[in-house]
Design a protein around this motif. Structure first.
Motif, PDB file in Angstrom:
ATOM      1  N   ARG A 153      -0.408  -9.271  -2.174  1.00  0.00           N
ATOM      2  CA  ARG A 153      -0.847  -7.841  -1.857  1.00  0.00           C
ATOM      3  C   ARG A 153      -0.864  -7.205  -3.215  1.00  0.00           C
ATOM      4  O   ARG A 153      -1.790  -6.242  -3.348  1.00  0.00           O
ATOM      5  N   ALA A 154       0.190  -7.369  -4.010  1.00  0.00           N
ATOM      6  CA  ALA A 154       0.174  -6.970  -5.348  1.00  0.00           C
ATOM      7  C   ALA A 154      -1.120  -7.251  -6.234  1.00  0.00           C
ATOM      8  O   ALA A 154      -1.548  -6.578  -7.130  1.00  0.00           O
ATOM      9  N   ASP A 170      10.562 -10.688  -6.313  1.00  0.00           N
ATOM     10  CA  ASP A 170      11.226 -10.087  -5.090  1.00  0.00           C
ATOM     11  C   ASP A 170      10.488 -10.014  -3.906  1.00  0.00           C
ATOM     12  O   ASP A 170       9.506  -9.078  -3.578  1.00  0.00           O
ATOM     13  N   THR A 171      10.326 -11.164  -3.243  1.00  0.00           N
ATOM     14  CA  THR A 171       9.288 -11.412  -2.096  1.00  0.00           C
ATOM     15  C   THR A 171      10.022 -11.851  -0.741  1.00  0.00           C
ATOM     16  O   THR A 171      11.254 -12.345  -1.059  1.00  0.00           O
ATOM     17  N   ASP A 172       9.656 -11.996   0.432  1.00  0.00           N
ATOM     18  CA  ASP A 172      10.261 -12.484   1.579  1.00  0.00           C
ATOM     19  C   ASP A 172      10.465 -13.795   1.532  1.00  0.00           C
ATOM     20  O   ASP A 172      11.413 -14.296   1.889  1.00  0.00           O
ATOM     21  N   MET A 173       9.701 -14.607   0.545  1.00  0.00           N
ATOM     22  CA  MET A 173       9.993 -16.033   0.558  1.00  0.00           C
ATOM     23  C   MET A 173      11.239 -16.581  -0.104  1.00  0.00           C
ATOM     24  O   MET A 173      11.890 -17.240   0.303  1.00  0.00           O
ATOM     25  N   PRO A 189       6.935  -8.101  -7.959  1.00  0.00           N
ATOM     26  CA  PRO A 189       5.540  -8.651  -7.951  1.00  0.00           C
ATOM     27  C   PRO A 189       4.357  -7.712  -8.378  1.00  0.00           C
ATOM     28  O   PRO A 189       3.388  -8.571  -9.002  1.00  0.00           O
ATOM     29  N   ALA A 190       4.658  -6.503  -8.365  1.00  0.00           N
ATOM     30  CA  ALA A 190       3.498  -5.495  -8.974  1.00  0.00           C
ATOM     31  C   ALA A 190       3.469  -5.931 -10.594  1.00  0.00           C
ATOM     32  O   ALA A 190       2.648  -5.839 -11.339  1.00  0.00           O
ATOM     33  N   VAL A 250      -3.662 -10.762 -13.643  1.00  0.00           N
ATOM     34  CA  VAL A 250      -4.875  -9.997 -13.737  1.00  0.00           C
ATOM     35  C   VAL A 250      -5.259  -9.990 -15.404  1.00  0.00           C
ATOM     36  O   VAL A 250      -6.426 -10.072 -15.635  1.00  0.00           O
ATOM     37  N   ASP A 251      -4.236  -9.548 -16.099  1.00  0.00           N
ATOM     38  CA  ASP A 251      -4.665  -9.440 -17.476  1.00  0.00           C
ATOM     39  C   ASP A 251      -5.045 -10.851 -18.050  1.00  0.00           C
ATOM     40  O   ASP A 251      -5.977 -10.985 -18.691  1.00  0.00           O
TER      41      ASP A 251
END
Length: 232
Positions: free
Chosen positions: A19-20, A175-178, A189-190, A197-198
């Motif tokens: 999502r991020a 910091d994710t659910d996994m 994640p952001a 993306v860079d």
């Protein structure tokens, strides 16, 4: 690469890093297909939800037919069964390989032709520091990520003359659910999405998103003793 004129597909885009990544690509002007097993779970404004289960060949084929203009493919969808190689059920181990290795390959095979038809573009495979170092308690995941790294290297060479740059993103805990149950420092994640993306924009082949990944890559040259100092 000009992201503002690109069309991206992000797998596993309904939560976490996926999502991020989708949000970061949207913020830079890209058109984004947000792939998820249940597209109703995609809640990202501006994204185009699309049904995609990377372990289901029919679902992958349908997603490719529903798009047609993808120039950036982000293979983020994953699984984490916590399977131990010696004691876990083989079905759990197969799931890791079916997801991270065969699933990723299936998506690449389906979408590479439309990237080529658009004149080229980029593929980003979300790997892990565990592509390079293995933990016995999650040996199946580590093996699958190592296989995905090998896949990334092979495709990188094979697709280069078709003007597709294939990158790998290596990162430690996020910091994710996994990894919710893991008590350790975790990246946002952001922040990782911005680094990733860079890397796509600049054409970086190996994107090392944190110090853990940089240390692991450096340790590869030291061999077994550097990677596994606990061994006698």
């Amino acid at each position: 690469m000009d992201l503002s004129t690109s069309t991206a597909l992000v797998t596993g885009a309904n939560r976490g890093l996926g999502r991020a990544l989708a949000a970061e690509l949207l913020s830079r002007g890209a058109t984004v297909y947000a792939g998820a097993r249940n597209p109703d779970q995609v809640d990202l404004p501006g994204a185009k939800p699309i049904a995609l289960d990377i372990t289901d060949p029919a679902s992958v084929t349908a997603a490719a037919r529903a798009t047609g203009d993808v120039t950036i493919l982000v293979n983020n969808a994953g699984s984490s069964t916590g399977a131990d190689l010696l004691t876990a059920d083989l079905d759990a181990i197969r799931l890791e390989m079916d997801t991270h290795y065969l699933g990723t390959l299936s998506v690449v095979r389906a979408f590479a032709p439309q990237i080529v038809a658009s004149g080229g573009g980029s593929i980003l495979n979300v790997l892990s520091v565990l592509s390079w170092v293995s933990f016995p308690q999650s040996g199946a995941y580590c093996a699958a990520k190592s296989a995905e790294w090998s896949l990334t290297n092979a495709l990188r060479v094979q697709l280069a003359d078709q003007h597709i740059r294939v990158a790998g993103l290596h990162v430690g805990y996020m910091d994710t659910d996994m990894v919710r149950a893991v008590d350790a420092a975790k990246s946002d994640p952001a922040d990782i999405a911005k680094i990733a993306v860079d890397g796509i924009a600049t054409g970086t082949y190996e994107i090392l998103a944190d110090e853990t990944s940089r240390q692991a890559q450096a340790a590869l040259a030291g061999g077994v003793s550097a990677l596994y100092p606990q061994l006698p």
